[in-house]
Design an enzyme around this catalytic site. Structure first.
Site, PDB file in Angstrom:
ATOM      1  N   GLU A 172       0.812  -1.224   0.000  1.00 39.30           N
ATOM      2  CA  GLU A 172       0.000   0.000   0.000  1.00 39.30           C
ATOM      3  C   GLU A 172       0.847   1.276   0.000  1.00 39.30           C
ATOM      4  OE1 GLU A 172      -3.039  -0.228   3.018  1.00 39.30           O
ATOM      5  OE2 GLU A 172      -4.080  -1.856   2.000  1.00 39.30           O
ATOM      6  N   GLU A 303      -5.537  -8.663   0.030  1.00 36.36           N
ATOM      7  CA  GLU A 303      -6.279  -8.182   1.194  1.00 36.36           C
ATOM      8  C   GLU A 303      -7.723  -7.970   0.768  1.00 36.36           C
ATOM      9  OE1 GLU A 303      -4.852  -4.992   3.646  1.00 36.36           O
ATOM     10  OE2 GLU A 303      -2.752  -5.485   3.274  1.00 36.36           O
TER      11      GLU A 303
END
Length: 505
Positions: A172, A303
């Site tokens: 991320e 995720e």
């Protein structure tokens, strides 16, 4: 009007990867400490691993488990986690504002994973670290012997390499919350060079490029395009992340900025998964054409989950203080199931997924420190998918009743995927309707007459499994709701239910 599903054994979407349904362990809150690892717990083994939790995880038969993060990895120094435990450093952990004693480290994870029986997916630090750190951890984990890092591993009592095949190139790094945040271009360049160096150490590994953290960022999917252009030929997968909340979609750290969805809207939000998957595939294929490559880029949805607000307050810089510890209701579970089906529908391009997270953070499994463990209802959906989604996803032509909401139009009441396992035809079905629904599946298969129908439903959509009532929402085998006539299957599913129907071929 019944829903009809047309199936032909010759029309296939793709083979299901053995890594398609996995999960995620992060050094976050109480996932590790008092989750999977609690040496003083009555059920802990000689390594400190909670056996009550371990047995629940083993039953999932997960294809892959990602470790050690997540946001945690952007401040991660793996060298702090190896060697004698008593010599390891206790440090501040900044991603989740915790204390990290490093008593559960790299080699403890692999020891635990061997008991679980899953494949590892390691995430490296490309936030505060870089190429040298990346190649060194591959050497420590995968090189047999005769070098500094491989011999150091052996000196730590690990004679044989861990042979980690899948490596995430950070996490991320487009997010404003991330330590070491980067632009898409600088990240793509760093990831490309790190992947090259890692594969020079071990050319059998596969690497995963960080994609957009969420479709809600303004940079999506531009981040994916720009970073992918820098690294397309060097990496093997592009990562996707997404969490869906019924009343808060913009910033999961704040209270709800909008009114909660009603049930029909909430259950339709898996459509956002379908849209995201198609958009990212389109982005990958555009870059493939742009760089004139013959390689198809596959996806790692590493995720994904539904999200609820935490039911326990996090205390900063306290070891094992929970983050996003919460229960999921039957309603949450139906959305979770449809999200899983969105993934399964694109098994031709999605080869890795990690439900996030396994224990104590928006979890499949909940624990109390020094106490009991129990399962959220989502656990049983994951158990069905990870154990039974094997073989080939078949192309389905579906016709049936739909509904509309303010946000979504033409939402099917029946959400389904059909899988050919080789010996069985498996129908995974979510009923989004308040009513019992009938399904007719027309096929080109011949059947043995053996039928197993498992159903997960509840009297109330708000029902949850709690420590006081851990079996409130449980799957059960039902009889008499599936019938066979030549090559046709007739199925009746309960209102608001998750179903797996297995039919011998």
């Amino acid at each position: 009007m019944p829903t009809t599903i047309e199936i032909n054994k010759q029309f296939k979407i793709g083979e299901i990867s053995p890594r398609l349904f996995g999960s995620f362990i992060e050094h976050m809150g109480s996932v590790v400490y008092t989750g999977i690892y609690e040496p003083d717990h009555p059920d802990a083994d000689e390594h400190g691993f909670r056996q009550d939790v371990l047995n629940k995880i083993k039953a999932l038969n997960l294809g892959i488990i990602r470790y050690p993060g997540g946001n945690f990895t952007s401040g991660y120094d793996w060298t702090d986690t190896i060697g004698p435990i008593e010599q390891r450093k206790t440090k501040l952990e900044l991603a989740w504002r915790g204390i990290e004693p490093n008593t559960f480290g790299l080699n403890e994870f692999f020891k635990w994973l061997k008991l679980v029986g899953s494949e590892p997916m390691m995430t490296i630090n490309l936030g505060t670290k870089g190429i040298d750190d990346a190649r060194n951890i591959v050497e420590y984990c995968n090189f047999p012997e005769g070098t500094y890092w491989s011999d150091l591993r052996k000196s730590h009592g690990v004679e044989q390499p861990h042979n980690v095949k899948v490596w995430c190139l950070g996490n991320e790094l487009d997010g404003h919350w991330q330590v070491g945040r980067k632009t898409a271009y600088e990240y793509g360049r760093l990831a490309n060079e790190s992947s090259k160096a890692m594969k020079l150490v071990d050319d059998s590994i596969e690497t995963v490029l960080v994609g957009s953290s969420t479709p809600k960022l303004a940079s999506y999917p531009e981040w994916d395009r720009v970073s992918l252009e820098q690294a397309y030929e060097t990496v093997d997968y592009l990562a996707l992340h997404n969490y869906i909340d019924r009343c808060q979609d913009e910033d999961l750290s704040k209270k709800a900025p909008r009114e909660p969805d009603d049930t029909p809207t909430y259950l339709a939000r898996s459509i956002e998964f379908d849209k995201q998957i198609e958009a990212v595939i389109a982005t990958c294929d555009y870059v493939k054409a742009l760089v004139r490559s013959d390689k198809t880029m596959y996806l790692a949805f590493d995720e994904w989950n539904v999200h609820n607000f935490p039911e326990k307050e996090h205390q900063d810089f306290e070891l094992g203080s929970p983050v996003d510890w919460c229960h999921f209701s039957m309603e949450d579970t139906l959305l979770f199931a449809s999200m899983g089906l969105s993934i399964l529908r694109r098994a031709d391009r999605i080869k890795i997924t990690c439900q996030s997270l396994l224990v104590n953070t928006i979890p499949l499994i909940l624990t109390d420190a020094m106490g009991q463990s129990w399962c959220n209802p989502t656990y049983y959906v994951m158990k069905d998918l990870s154990n039974l989604a094997k073989g080939t996803v078949l192309q389905s032509v579906v016709s049936g009743s739909v509904y509309n909401t303010d946000s979504y139009q033409n939402v099917p009441f029946i959400d389904s995927v059909v899988v050919d396992s080789g010996t069985e035809l498996i129908c995974f079905v979510v009923n989004r309707s308040v009513k019992e629904e009938k399904i007719i599946v027309n096929t080109t298969f011949n059947f043995t007459g053996e039928i197993v129908h498992s159903e997960l439903t509840s009297q109330n959509l708000n029902d949850k499994n709690t420590r006081e009532n851990p079996a409130c929402v449980q799957p059960k085998e039902v009889k008499g709701r599936v019938s066979l006539a030549n090559q046709q299957i007739e199925i009746t599913v309960a209102p608001y239910s998750w179903n797996t129907i297995r039919i011998g071929k």
